[in-house]
Design a protein around this motif. Structure first.
Motif, PDB file in Angstrom:
ATOM      1  N   GLY A 165       0.752  -1.345   0.143  1.00 19.84           N
ATOM      2  CA  GLY A 165       0.051  -0.078  -0.061  1.00 19.84           C
ATOM      3  C   GLY A 165       0.750   1.321  -0.013  1.00 19.84           C
ATOM      4  N   ASP A 166       0.157   2.384  -0.234  1.00 12.09           N
ATOM      5  CA  ASP A 166       0.934   3.646  -0.368  1.00 12.09           C
ATOM      6  C   ASP A 166       0.870   4.180   1.215  1.00 12.09           C
ATOM      7  N   ASP A 167       1.726   3.599   2.112  1.00 15.25           N
ATOM      8  CA  ASP A 167       1.602   3.886   3.439  1.00 15.25           C
ATOM      9  C   ASP A 167       2.106   5.307   3.678  1.00 15.25           C
ATOM     10  N   GLN A 168       3.073   5.933   2.984  1.00 14.35           N
ATOM     11  CA  GLN A 168       3.497   7.232   3.459  1.00 14.35           C
ATOM     12  C   GLN A 168       2.134   8.143   3.123  1.00 14.35           C
ATOM     13  N   LEU A 169       1.783   7.835   1.840  1.00 12.26           N
ATOM     14  CA  LEU A 169       0.516   8.918   1.697  1.00 12.26           C
ATOM     15  C   LEU A 169      -0.668   8.625   2.703  1.00 12.26           C
ATOM     16  N   GLY A 170      -0.714   7.395   3.094  1.00 10.40           N
ATOM     17  CA  GLY A 170      -1.671   7.143   4.158  1.00 10.40           C
ATOM     18  C   GLY A 170      -1.425   7.761   5.366  1.00 10.40           C
ATOM     19  N   GLY A 171      -0.299   7.938   5.912  1.00  9.02           N
ATOM     20  CA  GLY A 171       0.146   8.513   7.014  1.00  9.02           C
ATOM     21  C   GLY A 171       0.080  10.012   6.814  1.00  9.02           C
ATOM     22  N   TYR A 172       0.468  10.536   5.722  1.00  6.48           N
ATOM     23  CA  TYR A 172       0.336  11.775   5.329  1.00  6.48           C
ATOM     24  C   TYR A 172      -1.162  12.423   5.513  1.00  6.48           C
ATOM     25  N   LEU A 173      -2.078  11.546   4.712  1.00  5.74           N
ATOM     26  CA  LEU A 173      -3.576  12.073   4.770  1.00  5.74           C
ATOM     27  C   LEU A 173      -4.095  11.930   6.053  1.00  5.74           C
ATOM     28  N   ALA A 174      -3.537  10.895   6.815  1.00  6.43           N
ATOM     29  CA  ALA A 174      -4.274  10.792   8.101  1.00  6.43           C
ATOM     30  C   ALA A 174      -3.851  12.102   9.035  1.00  6.43           C
ATOM     31  N   THR A 175      -2.893  12.465   9.065  1.00  4.76           N
ATOM     32  CA  THR A 175      -2.343  13.712   9.866  1.00  4.76           C
ATOM     33  C   THR A 175      -2.898  14.912   9.213  1.00  4.76           C
ATOM     34  N   VAL A 187      -0.607  13.223  18.503  1.00  2.36           N
ATOM     35  CA  VAL A 187       0.379  11.950  19.072  1.00  2.36           C
ATOM     36  C   VAL A 187       0.141  11.105  17.633  1.00  2.36           C
ATOM     37  N   HIS A 188       1.304  10.459  17.461  1.00  2.00           N
ATOM     38  CA  HIS A 188       1.131   9.300  16.420  1.00  2.00           C
ATOM     39  C   HIS A 188       1.634   7.966  17.311  1.00  2.00           C
ATOM     40  N   ILE A 189       0.778   7.002  17.044  1.00  5.06           N
ATOM     41  CA  ILE A 189       1.055   5.667  17.837  1.00  5.06           C
ATOM     42  C   ILE A 189       1.524   4.662  16.722  1.00  5.06           C
ATOM     43  N   SER A 190       2.940   4.319  16.456  1.00  5.13           N
ATOM     44  CA  SER A 190       3.369   3.627  15.365  1.00  5.13           C
ATOM     45  C   SER A 190       3.578   2.137  15.902  1.00  5.13           C
ATOM     46  N   GLY A 191       3.919   1.393  14.915  1.00 11.00           N
ATOM     47  CA  GLY A 191       4.432   0.096  15.117  1.00 11.00           C
ATOM     48  C   GLY A 191       5.947   0.111  15.147  1.00 11.00           C
ATOM     49  N   PRO A 192       6.619  -0.914  15.297  1.00 11.14           N
ATOM     50  CA  PRO A 192       8.256  -0.971  15.276  1.00 11.14           C
ATOM     51  C   PRO A 192       8.629  -0.338  13.897  1.00 11.14           C
ATOM     52  N   LEU A 193       9.696   0.314  14.180  1.00  9.68           N
ATOM     53  CA  LEU A 193      10.524   0.764  12.694  1.00  9.68           C
ATOM     54  C   LEU A 193      11.168  -0.199  11.980  1.00  9.68           C
ATOM     55  N   SER A 194      11.086  -1.574  12.492  1.00  5.37           N
ATOM     56  CA  SER A 194      11.870  -2.479  11.666  1.00  5.37           C
ATOM     57  C   SER A 194      10.899  -2.847  10.608  1.00  5.37           C
ATOM     58  N   SER A 195       9.589  -2.580  10.641  1.00  2.00           N
ATOM     59  CA  SER A 195       8.657  -2.869   9.510  1.00  2.00           C
ATOM     60  C   SER A 195       8.483  -1.465   8.708  1.00  2.00           C
ATOM     61  N   ASN A 196       8.626  -2.014   7.381  1.00  2.00           N
ATOM     62  CA  ASN A 196       8.388  -0.706   6.248  1.00  2.00           C
ATOM     63  C   ASN A 196       7.176  -0.214   6.402  1.00  2.00           C
ATOM     64  N   LEU A 197       6.174  -0.811   6.632  1.00  2.00           N
ATOM     65  CA  LEU A 197       4.854  -0.008   6.907  1.00  2.00           C
ATOM     66  C   LEU A 197       4.736   1.304   7.939  1.00  2.00           C
ATOM     67  N   TYR A 198       5.562   0.948   8.959  1.00  2.00           N
ATOM     68  CA  TYR A 198       5.648   2.031  10.034  1.00  2.00           C
ATOM     69  C   TYR A 198       6.625   3.076   9.736  1.00  2.00           C
TER      70      TYR A 198
END
Length: 349
Positions: A165-175, A187-198
């Motif tokens: 998915g276009d996760d960077q765009l998703g984070g941008y649109l949500a914020t 506030v942003h609650i993210s998953g671990p940065l070992s995963s590309n999604l987050y």
């Protein structure tokens, strides 16, 4: 799709100048075979791309008509939705699906890859664990030209087919949506940065803040496994002292729902006092009160594209090589949890 010819224990025996029975016993860890011989045989088996036949000889054709699927947790909405689409589409092509879950364990993922390889699946589809950064256990599929497709949680620099998915765009649109609704302390609650999604969703969050001249504050960023328990613990930290944030972007809907439950407990009104956006468009977000805004990842579209890519690779006359990436669009679904303007805030910029 063209593959290397299948190697047998006869080939291994000839290469090592051993008897077929010795090779067979070594591969099965027979106690009567020395450790040195076992190691030598297994090393040669790996080198030759040998796959042990999990079914009785003669009871199968050169193709198993079976695909392996590894997902983190089948209990989560997005992997469950994808799995259903993939299975239904594969059945249209006459293929069966073996669904496995890694439970976000890297060690379990390795074991499942080896099991599915031994089961002689005709292809493998994977959404990796949160902590997979070394992808070498997939080499046995890639190096033997067995179709391999990663989706959603994917490698960045591994020469295979990736659908995400276009996760960077998703984070941008949500914020950006929260900012447009009057939020200034998000506030942003993210998953671990070992995963590309987050990594990408955090990047989108930061981009939106900077674009609106809002500070990126370390104390407003949280990294964790996105479970209900972790979300509750994070809420205790966020609301331990004032000022409270006026917006929260959560990287999954389980976290967003938990935030809403916590806020109800401490009498924070949503959306009047706090606005919330989640991620994945879990069906629960639409039926909860107030309904939660979320980012739709289009699981049906992604599942269909995964199967299409897999079938193209299986039917190709020459093996596909190298990295290729396909991006599935996302859409922000605005609901009551982010509606209206903040009563205590100034006009949006």
């Amino acid at each position: 799709m063209s593959k290397r010819s299948e190697k047998t224990i006869v080939d291994i025996a000839e290469e090592l100048n051993l008897s077929v029975s010795t090779v067979s016993r070594a591969l099965n860890d027979n106690p009567n075979i020395s450790i040195r011989t076992k190691e030598k045989v297994k090393k040669m088996a790996r080198k030759m791309g040998y796959r042990p036949n999990a079914l009785a000889a003669g009871l199968r054709s050169s193709k198993s008509k079976t695909i392996g699927l590894i997902v983190p947790r089948i209990s989560m909405f997005f992997p469950a939705a994808i799995s259903t689409i993939i299975q239904n589409k594969l059945q249209e092509y006459g293929y069966n699906l073996i669904i496995c879950q890694s439970n976000d364990s890297y060690e379990q993922e390795i074991a499942l890859v080896n099991t599915l390889y031994s089961a002689r699946v005709d292809g493998l589809v994977v959404s990796t664990t949160l902590y997979t950064t070394d992808f070498s256990h997939f080499d046995v599929f890639r190096d033997n030209n067995i179709p391999l497709v990663f989706f959603d949680r994917v490698p960045k620099d591994y020469g295979v087919k990736v659908i995400k998915g276009d996760d960077q765009l998703g984070g941008y649109l949500a914020t950006s949506h929260l900012i447009e609704r009057g939020c200034r302390d998000i506030v942003h609650i993210s998953g671990p940065l070992s995963s590309n999604l987050y990594v990408e969703r955090v990047a989108g969050y930061k981009k939106a803040l900077k674009q609106h001249s809002l500070p990126v504050r370390k104390d407003r960023l949280f990294y964790q496994e996105l479970s209900r328990d972790h979300a509750w613990q994070t809420c205790e930290k966020i609301f331990a002292g004032k000022p409270y944030p006026d917006g929260i972007f959560a990287s999954n809907d389980t976290t967003a729902i938990t935030i809403m439950e916590y806020c109800r407990k401490i009498n924070i009104r949503i959306p009047e006092d706090l606005k919330i956006v989640g991620y994945s468009n879990d069906p629960r977000t639409e039926i909860i009160t107030p309904a939660i805004s979320s980012v739709d990842q289009y699981p049906a579209m992604m599942g269909e594209r995964v199967v299409a890519a897999l079938m193209d690779m299986i039917n190709a006359t020459t093996p596909s090589t190298g990295f290729s990436q396909e991006i599935i669009p996302i859409q922000l679904i605005a609901r009551e949890s982010s509606a209206g303007q903040m009563k205590t805030k100034g006009k949006k910029k």
